[in-house]
Enzyme design. Structure first.
Site, PDB file in Angstrom:
ATOM      1  CG  ASP A 148      -1.842   1.134   1.314  1.00  0.00           C
ATOM      2  OD1 ASP A 148      -2.711   1.225   0.431  1.00  0.00           O
ATOM      3  OD2 ASP A 148      -1.734   1.937   2.253  1.00  0.00           O
ATOM      4  CD  GLU A 163      -2.196   2.537  -3.501  1.00  0.00           C
ATOM      5  OE1 GLU A 163      -3.356   2.849  -3.802  1.00  0.00           O
ATOM      6  OE2 GLU A 163      -1.770   2.527  -2.327  1.00  0.00           O
TER       7      GLU A 163
END
Length: 616
Positions: free
Chosen positions: A328, A357
């Site tokens: 993330d 990400e």
């Protein structure tokens, strides 16, 4: 009186010897690539003790921080066999108490495990919204937020058992890898279903199940030749994490003196990471700012922090038998720290995969973050990150299928221009391609649940270079608009995941006619893709779109697939001579969507807003 004193001394002795330290990692593995192991030892006034192992294990370093409740003990596991060892805590050369520490044997060939790659199709779920397999764990005594399906932003009760119960559905759909949003404990009082504000990095949230349940999920998936990807958060922890409540060091997190309780929100200007003209103030405002008030920003420059996070990630790979990570907010981390974190994991598992990400809107800026990037090399940076996400393609997908006229830069030209920049990436097959995820409006919402448009979108996702990722429920035509109705609207419960649901879309007989149309197309396309190495690793040749018709080929020395996407509102006829350099001597092919035989000799007629995947 003498007996009373004796009893008192005995009770005092028992108290001292029963003192318990919290040690993380809770156990480790023998014969790791990196034999160095940092033990975080926590307990009241723990720094008052000296520590040693009773035998075999050598302590190479001890760090005591400004918080007296912590000791960081570095040991070497080189040539140490699996077994249980005694860690002794001493004061004035006397053993006050001991703790057992276990080194376990690794799985056979654990270091050579193969991660997800372009042969896979990844299915993304939010476990709280997928299926409730065990209603008994909907609420637990040691977690604050309770289940309430009536609250769109609340917990709904989905869990690991619910995933296991429906692996047959995923297998039927053609899924080969599962990415679940985080399953670790998140004990925030609200919005905890999101699980990105984690409160314990070594514990599955009890409302999802247990650590053993997570192991069982991986095992069940591996029996089906499917892979499990863990969503890992390095950038921030949850405000309720027990270590945040009692920080080992003040610089464990980025603490803003001028902010309320150390908080300052990130500017989100990730370009400052590589902008040669950026000010230091702007860099810090992005990288050291908090993602949210409940998510303290972790300082990867602190070597104790970085080692803790590296070991935690490796522990989960070994413990749960993982096949990959999705990280993330990768580009919000300290870039040198996250590169060391990534390299340490890839050094331990050379065939593993990690997708970061990197939500940016320029191919050059995203390519900067991929391993061995020539762009990153400009400032001597290498992230060691194998996979980045193709968010520029996502940017194109959410608008281009509503543009009937391609004009100079619209419609299918957006896709063409995106792939024209593939040269920027050092490993183009390790690009994750998506039409949507848990943070974006549903693709079927954007295009009004139009089946033909969905077919065009999924045809593109499933046949271009890279690793396709689909979002749960899109294969049923699910809708959701977070801009109007909030994030809960794009994270609705999967129909049939809860006892008593009026529709059970996990079964053929339970689906509506509309859901069936979406599902059957997806199922046929995804299962066809499974065995097509020409799609997984073949080269790409694309042709400039004309009249909003996009034609590209995936090919190897012995296989060719022609993809035609007609985004025009009218039927189009293509002169096949234009594509002769790829068609060559082939006379016919099979459209895997309609199963019709297609002549490749003169012209090709394709209906409005439809696609063809022609296998030579």
């Amino acid at each position: 009186m003498k007996n009373f004193v004796s009893i008192l001394m005995l009770l005092l002795s028992m108290t001292l010897f029963s003192q318990t330290a919290k040690i993380e990692p809770p156990f480790w593995y023998a014969e790791m690539h990196n034999p160095e192991l940092q033990l975080m030892v926590y307990g009241e006034n723990m720094s008052q003790y000296e520590v040693r192992f009773s035998n075999t294990i050598e302590i190479t370093d001890i760090v005591k921080t400004e918080n007296p409740n912590y000791i960081f003990v570095t040991i070497t596991t080189e040539n140490v066999s699996p077994g249980t060892y005694e860690l002794q805590f001493l004061k004035d050369n006397k053993i006050i108490f001991t703790e057992s520490y276990e080194l376990r044997a690794r799985r056979e060939n654990s270091a050579l495990r193969k991660g997800f790659d372009s042969s896979d199709l990844i299915y993304l779920i939010m476990p709280d919204r997928f299926a409730n397999g065990n209603p008994d764990n909907d609420n637990t005594d040691d977690t604050v937020e309770k289940a309430n399906r009536e609250e769109p932003s609340g917990r709904h009760g989905g869990d690991i058992q619910g995933i296991i119960d429906h692996l047959d559905y995923l297998e039927e759909l053609g899924v080969t890898a599962l990415w679940s949003t985080p399953l670790l404990e998140d004990n925030e009082p609200i919005f905890s279903y999101h699980t990105y504000a984690q409160s314990d990095y070594y514990k599955i949230d009890p409302r999802f199940g247990t650590n053993a349940d997570y192991q069982r999920l991986a095992s069940e998936m591996h029996q089906r030749d499917m892979k499990l990807i863990m969503d890992y958060v390095t950038n921030h922890w949850g405000s309720k994490h027990w270590m945040i409540q009692d920080l080992p060091t003040k610089d464990w997190i980025h603490y803003w003196e001028d902010g309320e309780e150390g908080f300052q929100r990130s500017s989100h200007k990730m370009t400052t990471q590589f902008d040669s003209n950026a000010s230091e103030a702007d860099k810090e405002a992005c990288m050291n700012g908090w993602f949210d008030t409940t998510m303290p920003d972790i300082n990867q420059k602190n070597p104790l922090v970085l080692k803790y996070m590296i070991q935690n990630a490796i522990w989960w790979v070994e413990f749960a038998d993982l096949d990959g990570f999705r990280v993330d907010t990768y580009s919000y981390n300290d870039k040198e720290g996250i590169a060391k974190w990534t390299k340490a994991i890839m050094d331990e598992y050379p065939n593993f995969n990690i997708a970061g990400e990197v939500w940016m809107h320029s191919q050059a800026q995203m390519a900067y973050w991929q391993k061995d990037s020539k762009i990153g090399a400009i400032d001597n940076y290498n992230s060691h990150l194998p996979t980045v996400m193709d968010f520029t393609l996502h940017d194109a997908i959410v608008v281009m299928f509503a543009e009937d006229d391609q004009e100079w830069d619209k419609g299918m030209l957006r896709a063409y221009e995106n792939f024209a920049n593939d040269f920027l990436y050092p490993d183009i097959n390790n690009i994750l391609v998506l039409a949507g995820n848990h943070d974006t409006n549903r693709i079927n919402e954007i295009y009004g649940a139009d089946l033909n448009t969905y077919k065009m979108v999924m045809t593109l996702i499933a046949t271009v270079r890279g690793i396709p990722q689909v979002y749960y429920g899109d294969e049923l035509g699910m809708l959701g608009n977070k801009d109007v109705n909030g994030d809960g609207d794009i994270r609705q419960d999967f129909p049939g995941g809860w006892k008593g649901d009026p529709i059970n879309a996990f079964t053929a007989e339970g689906r509506t006619a509309e859901q069936t149309d979406f599902f059957e197309f997806s199922k046929n396309l995804f299962n066809w893709r499974k065995s097509k190495s020409v799609i997984h690793t073949g080269k790409t040749m694309q042709f400039v779109p004309q009249n909003n018709v996009y034609v590209y080929f995936r090919y190897t020395d012995d296989s060719t697939v022609m993809v035609v996407i007609n985004n025009n509102a009218e039927t189009q006829t293509l002169d096949l001579k234009r594509f002769q350099e790829v068609i060559k001597a082939h006379k016919t092919g099979t459209d895997i969507i309609s199963e019709a035989q297609i002549s490749l000799e003169n012209t090709l007629r394709i209906d409005a807003k439809t696609t063809m995947i022609i296998e030579f």
